[in-house]
Design a protein around this motif. Sequence first.
Motif, PDB file in Angstrom:
ATOM      1  N   ARG A  77      -7.948  26.569   2.500  1.00 22.20           N
ATOM      2  CA  ARG A  77      -7.839  26.771   1.059  1.00 22.20           C
ATOM      3  C   ARG A  77      -6.571  26.101   0.534  1.00 22.20           C
ATOM      4  O   ARG A  77      -5.645  25.803   1.293  1.00 22.20           O
ATOM      5  CB  ARG A  77      -7.809  28.270   0.727  1.00 22.20           C
ATOM      6  CG  ARG A  77      -6.688  29.044   1.400  1.00 22.20           C
ATOM      7  CD  ARG A  77      -6.802  30.535   1.135  1.00 22.20           C
ATOM      8  NE  ARG A  77      -5.745  31.278   1.806  1.00 22.20           N
ATOM      9  CZ  ARG A  77      -5.818  31.708   3.048  1.00 22.20           C
ATOM     10  NH1 ARG A  77      -6.915  31.467   3.755  1.00 22.20           N
ATOM     11  NH2 ARG A  77      -4.816  32.370   3.596  1.00 22.20           N
ATOM     12  N   ARG A  97      -4.620  23.147  -2.352  1.00 21.55           N
ATOM     13  CA  ARG A  97      -4.702  21.734  -2.712  1.00 21.55           C
ATOM     14  C   ARG A  97      -4.417  20.866  -1.502  1.00 21.55           C
ATOM     15  O   ARG A  97      -3.427  21.071  -0.802  1.00 21.55           O
ATOM     16  CB  ARG A  97      -3.709  21.413  -3.832  1.00 21.55           C
ATOM     17  CG  ARG A  97      -3.686  19.929  -4.231  1.00 21.55           C
ATOM     18  CD  ARG A  97      -2.815  19.710  -5.451  1.00 21.55           C
ATOM     19  NE  ARG A  97      -3.425  20.298  -6.631  1.00 21.55           N
ATOM     20  CZ  ARG A  97      -4.339  19.691  -7.390  1.00 21.55           C
ATOM     21  NH1 ARG A  97      -4.733  18.465  -7.091  1.00 21.55           N
ATOM     22  NH2 ARG A  97      -4.836  20.292  -8.442  1.00 21.55           N
ATOM     23  N   VAL A 133     -15.230  18.768   1.631  1.00 23.93           N
ATOM     24  CA  VAL A 133     -15.006  19.541   0.406  1.00 23.93           C
ATOM     25  C   VAL A 133     -16.219  20.419   0.103  1.00 23.93           C
ATOM     26  O   VAL A 133     -16.082  21.572  -0.343  1.00 23.93           O
ATOM     27  CB  VAL A 133     -14.693  18.607  -0.783  1.00 23.93           C
ATOM     28  CG1 VAL A 133     -14.499  19.411  -2.062  1.00 23.93           C
ATOM     29  CG2 VAL A 133     -13.438  17.781  -0.494  1.00 23.93           C
ATOM     30  N   THR A 158      -9.057  22.319  -2.957  1.00 22.80           N
ATOM     31  CA  THR A 158      -8.970  21.439  -4.117  1.00 22.80           C
ATOM     32  C   THR A 158      -8.461  20.091  -3.618  1.00 22.80           C
ATOM     33  O   THR A 158      -7.364  20.012  -3.057  1.00 22.80           O
ATOM     34  CB  THR A 158      -8.003  22.010  -5.169  1.00 22.80           C
ATOM     35  OG1 THR A 158      -8.473  23.277  -5.604  1.00 22.80           O
ATOM     36  CG2 THR A 158      -7.887  21.065  -6.366  1.00 22.80           C
ATOM     37  N   GLU A 215      -7.151  16.186  -3.732  1.00 23.19           N
ATOM     38  CA  GLU A 215      -6.483  15.122  -4.481  1.00 23.19           C
ATOM     39  C   GLU A 215      -6.493  13.889  -3.566  1.00 23.19           C
ATOM     40  O   GLU A 215      -5.677  13.766  -2.663  1.00 23.19           O
ATOM     41  CB  GLU A 215      -5.055  15.511  -4.830  1.00 23.19           C
ATOM     42  CG  GLU A 215      -4.316  14.464  -5.667  1.00 23.19           C
ATOM     43  CD  GLU A 215      -2.903  14.878  -6.006  1.00 23.19           C
ATOM     44  OE1 GLU A 215      -2.101  13.980  -6.358  1.00 23.19           O
ATOM     45  OE2 GLU A 215      -2.584  16.082  -5.922  1.00 23.19           O
ATOM     46  N   LYS A 241      -5.385  24.245   6.235  1.00 24.11           N
ATOM     47  CA  LYS A 241      -6.218  23.303   5.485  1.00 24.11           C
ATOM     48  C   LYS A 241      -6.200  21.921   6.114  1.00 24.11           C
ATOM     49  O   LYS A 241      -7.226  21.228   6.172  1.00 24.11           O
ATOM     50  CB  LYS A 241      -5.771  23.239   4.021  1.00 24.11           C
ATOM     51  CG  LYS A 241      -4.353  22.718   3.812  1.00 24.11           C
ATOM     52  CD  LYS A 241      -3.943  22.739   2.349  1.00 24.11           C
ATOM     53  CE  LYS A 241      -2.493  22.243   2.186  1.00 24.11           C
ATOM     54  NZ  LYS A 241      -2.051  22.305   0.769  1.00 24.11           N
TER      55      LYS A 241
END
Length: 302
Positions: free
Chosen positions: A91, A93, A115, A122, A124, A280
């Motif tokens: 979890r 970014r 994803v 999230t 990027e 993550k």
Amino acid sequence: MDTLTRMRTFVEVVEAGGFSAAARKMGRSKALISKYVRELEDELGARLLNRTTRTLSLTEVGQVYARDATEILQRIDDLQTSVGDAHAAARGRLKVSAPRTFGDGELGRAIMDFVVQEPGITLELHLEDRFVDLVDEGFDVAIRITSLTDSSLIARRLASFRIIICASPEVLERHGRPEVPSDLAGKPCIIDTNVGYRSNWPFVIDGERVTVGVKGRVEVNSPNAARLGALAGLGFTIVPFLVVREDIANGRLIPVLESFEPAGVAIHAVYPHRRHLSGKVRAFIDSLVHWFEKYSPPGGSC
């Protein structure tokens, strides 16, 4: 007091640039921090720090010890983190850097699959061909296609990366099939200026890496554009196998000089050496490894 605590205290002093700063960071007294470092030096029988009233510097032995101790502590921290994160959901970014052409294709699909599987992430994603500074620019992980010689990074190999020479059947009929790399010198070639070798194409002959200078009336700055030129019958080109894999399978392009292809380049996931491997990032890298194992052709080469 155990050696590991003394070692960690010493590293904190080095990173903070002094006893006072390290004491504030660790929430302990300066006297206690100094005591731990002194006990470590006594235990080792060597001076690690040169101390004056105003400056603090590492001795030659201290430099070596600080480097190795940092690596040992990082491995211990990563081990503890991996145990704690083993069953935790990914979890937060995730900031990722990847080469543009690869990210627009195979790698992009692998990343988007991750994803989809991890709704707590999230993403990027930055697609660019330069090598970003992971620490200064705040990236969690970067995907790099290289032989990877930077020892300041930890790398996980994802797959081999194959570079091939190919041309359309029409080009082979008009200009003949090259039997050795030097045969390309007199044949039309499509040059990709976005790669380091440009018009000096790399090969391996009898175990030695050599280059062959080529010429052509088409220069591009993208392997996708080089592919289009080859499909149009404009000459031979050198491209990543993944860019033309479907064209080769369908006979639209024909690989040549396969026994002379350079080796040693691979796709790696890299992350900063001194950063804890978070849940993550671990989940992301594991997902890419599994994706390439599943979708790469036999031999694991893209």
